[in-house]
Design a protein around this motif. Structure first.
Motif, PDB file in Angstrom:
ATOM      1  N   GLY A   1      13.275  -3.387 -29.420  1.00  0.00           N
ATOM      2  CA  GLY A   1      14.638  -3.200 -29.227  1.00  0.00           C
ATOM      3  C   GLY A   1      14.954  -2.934 -27.755  1.00  0.00           C
ATOM      4  N   PRO A   2      14.844  -1.791 -27.160  1.00  0.00           N
ATOM      5  CA  PRO A   2      15.283  -1.146 -25.980  1.00  0.00           C
ATOM      6  C   PRO A   2      14.509  -1.837 -25.000  1.00  0.00           C
ATOM      7  CG  PRO A   2      15.001   0.588 -27.420  1.00  0.00           C
ATOM      8  CD  PRO A   2      14.622  -0.625 -28.075  1.00  0.00           C
ATOM      9  N   LEU A   3      13.394  -2.268 -24.926  1.00  0.00           N
ATOM     10  CA  LEU A   3      12.703  -3.005 -23.898  1.00  0.00           C
ATOM     11  C   LEU A   3      13.280  -4.272 -23.602  1.00  0.00           C
ATOM     12  CD1 LEU A   3       9.957  -3.377 -22.202  1.00  0.00           C
ATOM     13  CD2 LEU A   3       9.193  -4.940 -23.897  1.00  0.00           C
ATOM     14  N   GLY A   4      14.069  -5.062 -24.529  1.00  0.00           N
ATOM     15  CA  GLY A   4      14.981  -6.255 -24.295  1.00  0.00           C
ATOM     16  C   GLY A   4      16.093  -6.016 -23.458  1.00  0.00           C
ATOM     17  N   VAL A   5      16.750  -4.719 -23.827  1.00  0.00           N
ATOM     18  CA  VAL A   5      18.014  -4.540 -23.447  1.00  0.00           C
ATOM     19  C   VAL A   5      17.809  -3.916 -21.813  1.00  0.00           C
ATOM     20  CG1 VAL A   5      20.208  -3.174 -23.387  1.00  0.00           C
ATOM     21  CG2 VAL A   5      19.159  -3.877 -25.584  1.00  0.00           C
ATOM     22  N   VAL A   6      16.939  -3.147 -21.650  1.00  0.00           N
ATOM     23  CA  VAL A   6      16.488  -2.559 -20.439  1.00  0.00           C
ATOM     24  C   VAL A   6      16.097  -3.967 -19.378  1.00  0.00           C
ATOM     25  CG1 VAL A   6      15.042  -1.398 -18.954  1.00  0.00           C
ATOM     26  CG2 VAL A   6      15.977  -0.365 -20.988  1.00  0.00           C
TER      27      VAL A   6
ATOM     28  N   ARG B   1      31.365 -20.077 -26.182  1.00  0.00           N
ATOM     29  CA  ARG B   1      31.139 -19.177 -24.767  1.00  0.00           C
ATOM     30  C   ARG B   1      29.788 -19.270 -24.265  1.00  0.00           C
ATOM     31  NH1 ARG B   1      33.996 -15.917 -27.541  1.00  0.00           N
ATOM     32  NH2 ARG B   1      32.095 -14.346 -27.358  1.00  0.00           N
ATOM     33  N   VAL B   2      28.754 -19.133 -25.568  1.00  0.00           N
ATOM     34  CA  VAL B   2      27.388 -18.726 -24.939  1.00  0.00           C
ATOM     35  C   VAL B   2      26.608 -19.880 -25.036  1.00  0.00           C
ATOM     36  CG1 VAL B   2      25.357 -17.532 -25.634  1.00  0.00           C
ATOM     37  CG2 VAL B   2      27.494 -16.264 -25.923  1.00  0.00           C
ATOM     38  N   ALA B   3      26.072 -20.558 -23.779  1.00  0.00           N
ATOM     39  CA  ALA B   3      25.377 -21.746 -23.764  1.00  0.00           C
ATOM     40  C   ALA B   3      23.631 -21.479 -24.036  1.00  0.00           C
ATOM     41  CB  ALA B   3      25.179 -22.137 -22.321  1.00  0.00           C
ATOM     42  N   ALA B   4      23.444 -20.305 -23.994  1.00  0.00           N
ATOM     43  CA  ALA B   4      22.036 -20.007 -24.487  1.00  0.00           C
ATOM     44  C   ALA B   4      21.743 -18.683 -24.504  1.00  0.00           C
ATOM     45  CB  ALA B   4      20.917 -20.433 -23.589  1.00  0.00           C
ATOM     46  N   PHE B   5      20.866 -18.037 -25.662  1.00  0.00           N
ATOM     47  CA  PHE B   5      20.594 -16.647 -25.752  1.00  0.00           C
ATOM     48  C   PHE B   5      18.996 -16.626 -25.561  1.00  0.00           C
ATOM     49  CE2 PHE B   5      19.348 -12.997 -28.968  1.00  0.00           C
ATOM     50  CZ  PHE B   5      19.804 -12.020 -28.063  1.00  0.00           C
ATOM     51  N   VAL B   6      18.655 -15.260 -24.772  1.00  0.00           N
ATOM     52  CA  VAL B   6      17.184 -15.106 -24.719  1.00  0.00           C
ATOM     53  C   VAL B   6      16.785 -13.911 -25.156  1.00  0.00           C
ATOM     54  CG1 VAL B   6      15.280 -15.108 -23.422  1.00  0.00           C
ATOM     55  CG2 VAL B   6      17.167 -16.921 -22.849  1.00  0.00           C
ATOM     56  N   GLU B   7      16.149 -13.614 -26.002  1.00  0.00           N
ATOM     57  CA  GLU B   7      15.789 -12.232 -26.291  1.00  0.00           C
ATOM     58  C   GLU B   7      14.360 -11.829 -25.842  1.00  0.00           C
ATOM     59  OE1 GLU B   7      16.383 -11.007 -30.545  1.00  0.00           O
ATOM     60  OE2 GLU B   7      15.552  -8.738 -30.190  1.00  0.00           O
ATOM     61  N   LEU B   8      14.036 -10.884 -25.143  1.00  0.00           N
ATOM     62  CA  LEU B   8      12.660 -10.647 -24.721  1.00  0.00           C
ATOM     63  C   LEU B   8      12.448  -9.179 -25.619  1.00  0.00           C
ATOM     64  CD1 LEU B   8      11.388  -9.754 -21.323  1.00  0.00           C
ATOM     65  CD2 LEU B   8      11.218  -7.869 -22.969  1.00  0.00           C
ATOM     66  N   HIS B   9      11.225  -9.105 -26.012  1.00  0.00           N
ATOM     67  CA  HIS B   9      10.893  -8.040 -27.175  1.00  0.00           C
ATOM     68  C   HIS B   9       9.334  -8.116 -27.130  1.00  0.00           C
ATOM     69  CE1 HIS B   9      10.887  -6.283 -30.985  1.00  0.00           C
ATOM     70  NE2 HIS B   9      12.158  -6.505 -31.247  1.00  0.00           N
TER      71      HIS B   9
END
Ligand code: GLV
Ligand code: MN
Ligand code: MN
Length: 408
Positions: free
Chosen positions: A91-96, A182-190
């Motif tokens: 989780g936090p890795l993706g936000v940071v 509103r959002v064209a794409a979402f990218v989650e790094l994990h």
């Protein structure tokens, strides 16, 4: 770049249990409020505009000049809540990394022609209210507001009460019908929650799909009695069908190439010298297909019922959380892999058995995931770890993807 980020360092102490070293960042608790403050400070330091949606998910926006704006935003992020005694990275890795990628873009240009957002979803792990990815499921309308408001934690506090305690209005909780526009794409790094990338000698991977998965609560009700005077034949001990069910889950999962885990259990009242009156247990089950998952769960429940009958115990069960199979947007995935290859990063495409908000968002907006190598493969544990240079490579990859999507 290097991974000695003050942003990461300042998050590390929040919600870490001093005895176990694991994180207990449950939604809308004191630890969570520390994380939320951290998010707002991170956004303020970068001049990003912060929004809190009706569910409590936090968004930080890098707006673009009207004359440049091509429309839909590119959003990166993940979650800040944890499982009980979770690791620092899930989780936090993706936000940071999302904040750090915005820093890289600002340093190196080019200028975005779409708004860029960082999001932190609430209650991804479902550790407090039992329903995984609750923040993203509410936002996308996968879970109805009424259902969410009535969810309770282990102390009987409802989701409605918890969010009211955090200053939100439970009456306003609900889906955001404008999200897809509103959002064209979402990218989650994990962080990777296995060690496939290490086996392939790769630092960064791209998600292909998520196995369907869910949680089932199973309640065994028997009769409390004395451990020293009740003949074995006279007992109605709920611990026995529970134990048989744990073994059956393992056997069924192994036979159908799936996964089943029964790690959460509560014996009531829980005295060592008394037979318990009830056992509340949870089954987490995951499989490559929904058919396999369904038959796995059916087998486990059949065993629970059969064994409960044998021991004079009643059993009831209900699904607390379910996420269907997810196939990530193929065009976006190809674009991500190509953008990374152009920068010399070979990113293998992998399926995963772990759940993510990205899997929920994928039902509404084009979504992709990046995984960062985890050499031991351990996750949901204080031992979860990714090397600093791999985290830095993850930020570089995320910045490249955001540049590809937001700057053209
Ligand atoms: C989330 O990490 C899950 O797969 O349970
Ligand atoms: Mn997790
Ligand atoms: Mn996660």
């Amino acid at each position: 770049m290097t991974w000695d980020l003050p942003l990461w360092q300042s998050l590390l102490p929040i919600g870490r249990h001093p005895a176990t070293g694991g994180y207990r960042r449950y939604s809308f608790t004191e630890a969570d409020s520390g994380c939320r403050e951290w998010f707002k400070n991170a956004a303020a330091e970068r001049g990003l505009r912060v929004e809190c949606d009706s569910v409590g998910n936090l968004w930080a926006w890098l707006d673009v000049r009207d004359d440049l704006d091509r429309g839909g935003a590119i959003v990166a992020g993940s979650h800040l809540d944890s499982v009980p005694d979770g690791g620092a990275f899930d989780g936090p890795l993706g936000v940071v990394s999302a904040f750090a990628a915005i820093d890289l873009l600002s340093e190196r240009g080019p200028e975005p022609v779409r708004p860029v957002g960082v999001v932190a979803f609430v209650e991804e792990e479902g550790a407090r209210f039992g329903l995984a990815c609750l923040g993203s499921k509410l936002l996308t309308g996968v879970v109805a507001a009424d259902v969410a408001r009535d969810l309770t934690d282990s102390e009987g506090i409802s989701f409605a009460e918890a969010i009211a305690g955090a200053g939100l209005d439970p009456g306003l909780v609900g889906a955001d019908g404008g999200l897809a526009e509103r959002v064209a794409a979402f990218v989650e790094l994990h962080v990777e929650q296995g060690s496939a990338l290490d086996g392939m000698g790769a630092v960064v991977g791209v998600a292909e799909s998520i196995w369907p998965h869910g949680r089932w609560r199973i309640d065994f009700d028997g009769r409390a009695d004395h451990a020293g005077t009740t003949r074995l034949a006279d007992r109605r001990d709920p611990m026995l069908p529970y134990a048989a069910t744990v073994l059956a889950a393992r056997e069924a999962a192994s036979e159908c190439g799936a996964l089943a885990t029964m790690s959460k259990v509560r014996a009531v009242p829980g005295g060592a010298n008394g037979i318990c009156s009830a056992v509340h247990a949870w089954l987490d089950a995951r499989a490559a297909s929904e058919e396999t998952l369904e038959s796995l769960v059916a087998r486990v429940m059949e065993c629970a019922r059969g064994s409960a009958d044998q021991h004079g115990v009643t059993v009831t069960s209900r699904c607390e959380s379910f996420t269907p199979v997810v196939e990530f947007d193929r065009d976006l995935r190809d674009r991500v892999v190509t953008a990374l290859a152009r920068r010399g990063t070979t990113a293998p495409v992998l399926p995963t058995g772990a759940g993510h908000d990205a899997g929920v968002l994928a039902g509404v907006v084009p979504t992709a995931m990046l995984f960062v190598r985890n050499r031991t493969g351990v996750s949901h544990s204080p031992a979860e770890y990714a090397e600093p240079e791999d985290c830095a490579a993850g930020v570089e990859a995320l910045a490249a993807v955001i540049e590809e999507l937001a700057c053209r």
